[in-house]
Write an enzyme that holds these catalytic residues in place. Sequence first.
Site, PDB file in Angstrom:
ATOM      1  N   HIS A 175     -48.885 104.295  31.131  1.00  7.93           N
ATOM      2  CA  HIS A 175     -48.398 104.949  32.345  1.00  7.93           C
ATOM      3  C   HIS A 175     -49.573 105.545  33.106  1.00  7.93           C
ATOM      4  CE1 HIS A 175     -47.888 109.367  30.721  1.00  7.93           C
ATOM      5  NE2 HIS A 175     -48.908 108.771  30.159  1.00  7.93           N
ATOM      6  N   CYS A 208     -55.059 111.924  33.201  1.00  5.77           N
ATOM      7  CA  CYS A 208     -53.821 111.133  33.144  1.00  5.77           C
ATOM      8  C   CYS A 208     -53.428 110.508  34.477  1.00  5.77           C
ATOM      9  CB  CYS A 208     -52.674 111.972  32.587  1.00  5.77           C
ATOM     10  SG  CYS A 208     -52.914 112.379  30.843  1.00  5.77           S
ATOM     11  N   HIS A 245     -50.057 105.312  25.270  1.00  2.48           N
ATOM     12  CA  HIS A 245     -49.784 106.171  24.121  1.00  2.48           C
ATOM     13  C   HIS A 245     -49.018 105.391  23.066  1.00  2.48           C
ATOM     14  CE1 HIS A 245     -50.977 109.809  26.257  1.00  2.48           C
ATOM     15  NE2 HIS A 245     -50.262 109.389  27.293  1.00  2.48           N
ATOM     16  N   HIS A 284     -44.791  98.189  25.009  1.00  3.47           N
ATOM     17  CA  HIS A 284     -45.824  97.378  25.664  1.00  3.47           C
ATOM     18  C   HIS A 284     -45.554  97.154  27.152  1.00  3.47           C
ATOM     19  CE1 HIS A 284     -47.103  96.820  21.543  1.00  3.47           C
ATOM     20  NE2 HIS A 284     -48.285  96.486  22.044  1.00  3.47           N
ATOM     21  N   GLU A 331     -46.104 112.200  22.249  1.00  2.00           N
ATOM     22  CA  GLU A 331     -47.048 111.396  23.036  1.00  2.00           C
ATOM     23  C   GLU A 331     -48.367 111.211  22.295  1.00  2.00           C
ATOM     24  OE1 GLU A 331     -47.307 111.908  27.491  1.00  2.00           O
ATOM     25  OE2 GLU A 331     -49.248 112.742  26.906  1.00  2.00           O
TER      26      GLU A 331
END
Length: 150
Positions: free
Chosen positions: A16, A25, A31, A75, A136
């Site tokens: 992400h 981030c 993750h 994935h 996470e």
Amino acid sequence: MSKIRITKQFSFETGHALYGYDGKCKNVHGHSYKLSVTVIGTPILDHSNVKYGMVIDFSDLKKIVREEIVDQFDHATVFNKNTPHVELANELYTRGHHVILVDYQPTSENMVIDFAKKICDRLPDDIQLHSLKLQETESSFAEWFASDNL
């Protein structure tokens, strides 16, 4: 009869990026998520039922969570469709990547809210989602509790 909580754990890999974020981030990254799903209910008392003594068969809970979350998010790369990241998402998609566009910032907090709704919608009427824990990293996680969301 007593109410019993049972928990099933899952893991999946998801990428992400957080559009507009002021830290690392903001970059596309991934993750190894761990998801703990806890439901609550009363064990089945009917001796003729093949699931006698169970709140819910772990395999039935596994099927719901796999179909709604794990198989969808594993994935994949998740982007907020309401940001310019949609352009990157479209480019990745045209190159054969598994992309999920959501209408929220794909933080653990927002993902766990999304997951709770998806799971609640699939549970039998006599079983309630008690809590979710979306881990996470080894030391960072978000939790959702039904009691906090009445």
